[in-house]
Design a protein around this motif. Sequence first.
Motif, PDB file in Angstrom:
ATOM      1  N   VAL A 195      -1.529  -7.145   4.216  1.00  0.00           N
ATOM      2  CA  VAL A 195      -0.580  -7.960   3.046  1.00  0.00           C
ATOM      3  C   VAL A 195       0.658  -8.345   3.861  1.00  0.00           C
ATOM      4  N   THR A 196       1.484  -9.138   3.243  1.00  0.00           N
ATOM      5  CA  THR A 196       2.491  -9.874   3.892  1.00  0.00           C
ATOM      6  C   THR A 196       3.535  -9.168   3.347  1.00  0.00           C
ATOM      7  N   SER A 197       3.562  -8.197   2.360  1.00  0.00           N
ATOM      8  CA  SER A 197       4.616  -7.645   1.745  1.00  0.00           C
ATOM      9  C   SER A 197       5.138  -8.546   0.514  1.00  0.00           C
ATOM     10  N   ALA A 198       5.413  -8.069  -0.827  1.00  0.00           N
ATOM     11  CA  ALA A 198       6.040  -9.143  -1.722  1.00  0.00           C
ATOM     12  C   ALA A 198       7.428  -8.740  -2.181  1.00  0.00           C
ATOM     13  N   GLY A 243      -2.356   1.032  -2.008  1.00  0.00           N
ATOM     14  CA  GLY A 243      -1.495   0.412  -1.442  1.00  0.00           C
ATOM     15  C   GLY A 243      -0.231   0.694  -0.636  1.00  0.00           C
ATOM     16  N   ASP A 244       0.775   0.071  -0.242  1.00  0.00           N
ATOM     17  CA  ASP A 244       1.645   0.643   0.759  1.00  0.00           C
ATOM     18  C   ASP A 244       2.880   0.059  -0.186  1.00  0.00           C
ATOM     19  N   ALA A 273      -5.345  -9.209  -0.186  1.00  0.00           N
ATOM     20  CA  ALA A 273      -4.943  -9.343  -1.676  1.00  0.00           C
ATOM     21  C   ALA A 273      -3.746 -10.234  -1.848  1.00  0.00           C
ATOM     22  N   GLY A 274      -3.957 -11.432  -2.367  1.00  0.00           N
ATOM     23  CA  GLY A 274      -2.802 -12.331  -2.500  1.00  0.00           C
ATOM     24  C   GLY A 274      -3.220 -13.385  -3.252  1.00  0.00           C
ATOM     25  N   GLN A 275      -2.243 -14.006  -4.072  1.00  0.00           N
ATOM     26  CA  GLN A 275      -2.559 -14.935  -5.014  1.00  0.00           C
ATOM     27  C   GLN A 275      -2.374 -16.452  -4.729  1.00  0.00           C
ATOM     28  N   SER A 276      -1.436 -16.670  -4.082  1.00  0.00           N
ATOM     29  CA  SER A 276      -0.872 -18.090  -3.684  1.00  0.00           C
ATOM     30  C   SER A 276      -1.784 -18.966  -2.981  1.00  0.00           C
ATOM     31  N   PHE A 327      -9.177  -8.350  -3.070  1.00  0.00           N
ATOM     32  CA  PHE A 327      -8.528  -7.857  -4.260  1.00  0.00           C
ATOM     33  C   PHE A 327      -7.720  -8.721  -5.214  1.00  0.00           C
ATOM     34  N   LYS A 335       7.561 -17.083   2.126  1.00  0.00           N
ATOM     35  CA  LYS A 335       6.204 -16.707   1.994  1.00  0.00           C
ATOM     36  C   LYS A 335       5.303 -17.195   3.236  1.00  0.00           C
ATOM     37  N   GLY A 379      -1.909 -17.639   0.409  1.00  0.00           N
ATOM     38  CA  GLY A 379      -2.631 -16.292   0.400  1.00  0.00           C
ATOM     39  C   GLY A 379      -4.316 -16.882   0.315  1.00  0.00           C
ATOM     40  N   THR A 428      -3.624  -0.247   3.003  1.00  0.00           N
ATOM     41  CA  THR A 428      -3.001  -1.475   3.153  1.00  0.00           C
ATOM     42  C   THR A 428      -1.832  -1.446   4.179  1.00  0.00           C
ATOM     43  N   ARG A 439       5.613 -15.620   6.480  1.00  0.00           N
ATOM     44  CA  ARG A 439       5.029 -14.347   6.149  1.00  0.00           C
ATOM     45  C   ARG A 439       3.376 -14.778   6.452  1.00  0.00           C
ATOM     46  N   TYR A 440       2.723 -15.627   6.007  1.00  0.00           N
ATOM     47  CA  TYR A 440       1.422 -15.687   6.201  1.00  0.00           C
ATOM     48  C   TYR A 440       1.166 -16.335   7.470  1.00  0.00           C
TER      49      TYR A 440
HETATM   50  C1  LIG Z   1      -3.867  -6.950  -6.491  1.00  0.00           C
HETATM   51  C2  LIG Z   1      -2.826  -6.783  -5.409  1.00  0.00           C
HETATM   52  C3  LIG Z   1      -2.399  -5.824  -4.654  1.00  0.00           C
HETATM   53  C4  LIG Z   1      -1.309  -5.705  -3.668  1.00  0.00           C
HETATM   54  N1  LIG Z   1      -1.017  -4.798  -2.997  1.00  0.00           N
HETATM   55  C5  LIG Z   1      -0.040  -4.874  -2.208  1.00  0.00           C
HETATM   56  C6  LIG Z   1       0.701  -3.730  -1.625  1.00  0.00           C
HETATM   57  O1  LIG Z   1       0.250  -2.734  -1.876  1.00  0.00           O
HETATM   58  N2  LIG Z   1       1.731  -3.756  -0.836  1.00  0.00           N
HETATM   59  C7  LIG Z   1       2.264  -5.038  -0.169  1.00  0.00           C
HETATM   60  O2  LIG Z   1       3.131  -5.112   0.316  1.00  0.00           O
HETATM   61  N3  LIG Z   1       1.750  -5.956  -1.020  1.00  0.00           N
HETATM   62  C8  LIG Z   1       0.710  -6.079  -1.770  1.00  0.00           C
HETATM   63  N4  LIG Z   1       0.332  -7.207  -2.362  1.00  0.00           N
HETATM   64  C9  LIG Z   1       0.681  -8.502  -2.186  1.00  0.00           C
HETATM   65  C10 LIG Z   1       0.302  -9.517  -1.400  1.00  0.00           C
HETATM   66  O3  LIG Z   1      -0.705  -8.846  -0.469  1.00  0.00           O
HETATM   67  C11 LIG Z   1       1.041 -10.552  -0.824  1.00  0.00           C
HETATM   68  O4  LIG Z   1       1.736  -9.924   0.342  1.00  0.00           O
HETATM   69  C12 LIG Z   1       2.113 -11.117  -1.833  1.00  0.00           C
HETATM   70  O5  LIG Z   1       1.671 -10.977  -2.970  1.00  0.00           O
HETATM   71  C13 LIG Z   1       2.463 -12.455  -1.721  1.00  0.00           C
HETATM   72  O6  LIG Z   1       1.576 -13.398  -1.381  1.00  0.00           O
HETATM   73  P1  LIG Z   1       0.891 -14.339  -2.736  1.00  0.00           P
HETATM   74  O7  LIG Z   1       1.951 -14.940  -3.324  1.00  0.00           O
HETATM   75  O8  LIG Z   1      -0.278 -14.958  -2.067  1.00  0.00           O
HETATM   76  O9  LIG Z   1       0.309 -13.189  -3.688  1.00  0.00           O
HETATM   77  C14 LIG Z   1      -0.720  -7.126  -3.330  1.00  0.00           C
HETATM   78  C15 LIG Z   1      -1.264  -8.313  -4.265  1.00  0.00           C
HETATM   79  C16 LIG Z   1      -2.153  -8.375  -4.999  1.00  0.00           C
HETATM   80  C17 LIG Z   1      -2.638  -9.512  -5.379  1.00  0.00           C
END
Ligand SMILES: Cc1cc2nc3c(=O)[nH]c(=O)nc-3n(C[C@H](O)[C@H](O)[C@H](O)COP(=O)(O)O)c2cc1C
Length: 411
Positions: A133-136, A60-61, A187-190, A205, A152, A193, A102, A155-156
């Motif tokens: 990734v878009t950074s959380a 990851g980053d 990797a993103g859940q929403s 992932f 968010k 995403g 990442t 970002r996407y």
């Molecule tokens: C399993 C997993 C690992 C992730 N690893 C990173 C990471 O290393 N660096 C990062 O900036 N975001 C990481 N993310 C964040 C997502 O890529 C995404 O940018 C953030 O969760 C917002 O989107 P979402 O709500 O769709 O998940 C990760 C997310 C998941 C689910």
Amino acid sequence: MMTDQSAPQIHLWAFLQGIGHYPSGWRHPQATPAEVFTMDYYRRVGRLAERGRFDAIVFGDQLHSRGAGGRTSERLAMPTLDPVTLLVAMAAVTEHVGLVATISTTYNSPQMLAERLATMDRITGGRAGWNIVTSAYATTAGNFGEEQMPEKSARYANAVSTVAEATRLWQQAEVPIPQGRPVFIQAGQSGDGRDFAARTAEAIFCPAATIDDGIAFRTDLRQRIAAVGRNPDAVRIMPGLSFILAPTEEEALAKDAALLELADLDLCIEYLAESLTVDLSGQDPSAPIPLEHILENTLAPREDIAKVLAGPASKGISLGDFATAYVRTPRGHNVFRGSPEQMADMMIRWVDAGACDGFTMQPAWMPGELELFVDQVVPILQEKGRLRRNYPGKTLRDTLGLGPLEADLAA
Ligand SMILES: Cc1cc2nc3c(=O)[nH]c(=O)nc-3n(C[C@H](O)[C@H](O)[C@H](O)COP(=O)(O)O)c2cc1C
């Protein structure tokens, strides 16, 4: 032992973040936390992942700062070093294993990330993957001279244009890079995403705590992928899998309990505080979860936090009890505790039930638990015909069995 060479192969990735995925993992008596700052450590674990015939190593980053005064980094000891640098060091001592970096689309220009990933793909002979990734963490913004992280969906939207621009740069390169472009991972859940993943990713992932979670996620993603006209069989879904192995289930449970015991109350609260992006240092652990304080001060979306905390808070669970339970399910990922035979059976069961195409392995502590997996579970999967004994080719795309590049992906 039954061997079925036609059964689906299980894909394996090694997510080698910091020094293991249990917040207390670095306190294991045989853990070597200081080594994560040495080249020897990366050589050793890079070779180990290749010996285990993993598709790829993933880092990851982390572009945000930890708490002031080094509070978090002292206790959590989850150093996140620059993924590209670590992966290139590992590339030098391996030949086949893929290298997934990442890199955030929110805080890198298309030109800059295209250049870094092209360099990686060239010098590794086509082993580069990009976890887009878009950074959380909202605290990242300050490190880039900004007050706030974009919201968010913005970002996407930016991720879509950044991937398209980077793709254009790779296509126009005078000397094509070995894979045409790095393998796209997400990797993103929403909902945003998942839609982004459906249009763009070749591997995904995700967390899936149970087999049913895995089936639900994979079914949803396969539907979204088909809806945009892509072939769902060309996308690998790779939920995280943390693990504790021992000769018997009983011993594994005891080993797990001992490791969790190493997470004292301060560490549990610190880990929770980081996940919630809120300072909990002044809070009384024996008092109820301070929901109002958390919702007022969190830098994460309040609805997301409320979803996790509202139930436990309404039951009057104390902050300390909640935090102690929270470290037992690392970030929503499945945790396996048992014998090598049981682990191999569980992995085969998940894949055969359509819960995933493989697993993103997240050892509870490093490097010992990963060594156990490679020495004891990998041979069982190979004997059952579910894990390759050799790599099929040189590139990550070959290793993942992805077939030809989808030319218009992310266009
Ligand atoms: C399993 C997993 C690992 C992730 N690893 C990173 C990471 O290393 N660096 C990062 O900036 N975001 C990481 N993310 C964040 C997502 O890529 C995404 O940018 C953030 O969760 C917002 O989107 P979402 O709500 O769709 O998940 C990760 C997310 C998941 C689910």
